[in-house]
Design an enzyme around this catalytic site. Structure first.
Site: not given
Ligand code: NAP
Length: 291
Positions: A22, A67, A71, A107, A133-134, A156
């Site tokens: 950023s 970030t 958040k 977002d 579902a995060g 999920n």
């Molecule tokens: P989070 O709140 O920690 O949620 C993680 C999610 O991923 C949960 O649903 C978790 O499942 C699942 N998960 C983790 N490891 C897994 C695996 N090996 N196999 C299957 N499911 C798995 O994280 P978040 O903030 O939602 O972020 C998730 C992703 O989105 C990250 O990679 C982040 O960089 C990306 N993101 C990108 C942007 C963008 O601008 N492009 C914006 C925001 C986030 P469980 O519930 O079973 O643990």
């Protein structure tokens, strides 16, 4: 870029934050428009969120992005919340106007704009499957449901989290039909995915090319789209698999770009120089490479 006594300060709160793209994106935009502004990264430890947000007022910092992992924590630290931030339960952009702090979640808009720009689609009336579902899943759900999606199938690894999201958001969006499946329910997923027009990965699976999702993408209808929020690597395993079966697919670098574009416009009131910001993210080079 010249730093003066008048220079307005913007930044990002995160932990860790040193790899954030950023600062490069926003400083390039300030420079392109000749604005007397600078954007810096602030390493904020989890116990220091409240004091850091209060420092925005005392130091006159004009705005910050927020970030991982802050958040959700900053929601209770701002003076007012934009409706999207309230629904998502997370803030990724704070604007400081004379000490009054407003919290936004760009977002949501960033994801929608990425869908429009990358695929030329809007979610209205469509059936979508969301993997994850995060925190990021919540922003995707609000974005899709705000646009009157017809049906959302949440998948999920931990099914109880998907159930809890479906329960919560079906109250806010009663016209959207919600279904949930566990990620290891191969039969259930194979049956549902045949009608899915948009599949979104909001898990971290596939990051650095590791733990790729194993989904029956070949069963999706012709013309369907796959959006992966993961953007490291730029061509994620999911994007590669989807393209291999003839689907249009993109990684999350465009969402990162457009959440930044929205934040820039909220802070400055200027139309963001999107191309400059895209280039700063080195997206152009990678997009050219993958086209
Ligand atoms: P989070 O709140 O920690 O949620 C993680 C999610 O991923 C949960 O649903 C978790 O499942 C699942 N998960 C983790 N490891 C897994 C695996 N090996 N196999 C299957 N499911 C798995 O994280 P978040 O903030 O939602 O972020 C998730 C992703 O989105 C990250 O990679 C982040 O960089 C990306 N993101 C990108 C942007 C963008 O601008 N492009 C914006 C925001 C986030 P469980 O519930 O079973 O643990």
């Amino acid at each position: 870029m010249k730093i003066r006594a008048t220079t307005k300060v913007y930044g990002i709160f995160g932990h860790p934050v040193e790899h954030s793209l950023s600062p490069h994106m926003h400083n390039s935009a300030f420079e392109a428009l000749g604005l007397d502004c600078v954007y810096v990264a602030f390493e904020v430890k989890p116990g220091d969120v409240d004091i850091s947000v209060r420092a925005l007022r005392t130091l006159g910092i004009k705005g910050v992005n927020v970030t991982i992992p802050h958040k959700e924590a900053v929601v209770s630290c701002v003076d007012d919340l934009h409706p999207d931030a309230l629904l998502v339960g997370a803030v990724n952009t704070i604007k400081n106007v004379h000490g009054m702090l407003s919290g936004y979640n760009t977002d949501v808009g960033g994801f929608l704009r990425a869908l429009k720009e990358d695929f030329g689609i809007v979610p209205t009336g469509k059936t979508a499957m969301l993997i994850g579902a995060g925190g990021a899943a919540r922003a995707v759900i609000v974005a899709l449901c705000n646009e009157m999606l017809k049906e959302l199938i949440i998948v999920n690894r931990t099914i109880s989290k998907a159930e809890s999201l479906a329960r919560e958001f079906s109250k806010h969006f009663p016209s959207v039909k919600f279904k949930v499946f566990a990620l290891d329910d191969e039969v259930g997923i194979a049956k549902e995915i045949r009608r899915v027009e948009l599949l979104v990965n909001s898990t971290s699976a596939g990051m650095k090319g590791l733990n790729p999702l194993n989904l029956p993408l070949g069963l999706m209808p012709k013309g369907a789209s796959v959006y992966d929020l993961v953007y490291d690597p730029l061509v994620t395993p999911l994007v590669k698999d989807a393209r291999a079966v003839g689907l249009q697919a993109q990684s999350g670098i465009s969402m990162l770009l457009y959440q930044g574009v929205e934040a820039f416009e909220i802070w400055t009131g200027h139309r963001a120089p999107v191309d400059v910001m895209r280039k700063a993210l080195t997206v152009k080079r990678f997009l050219d490479e993958t086209e």
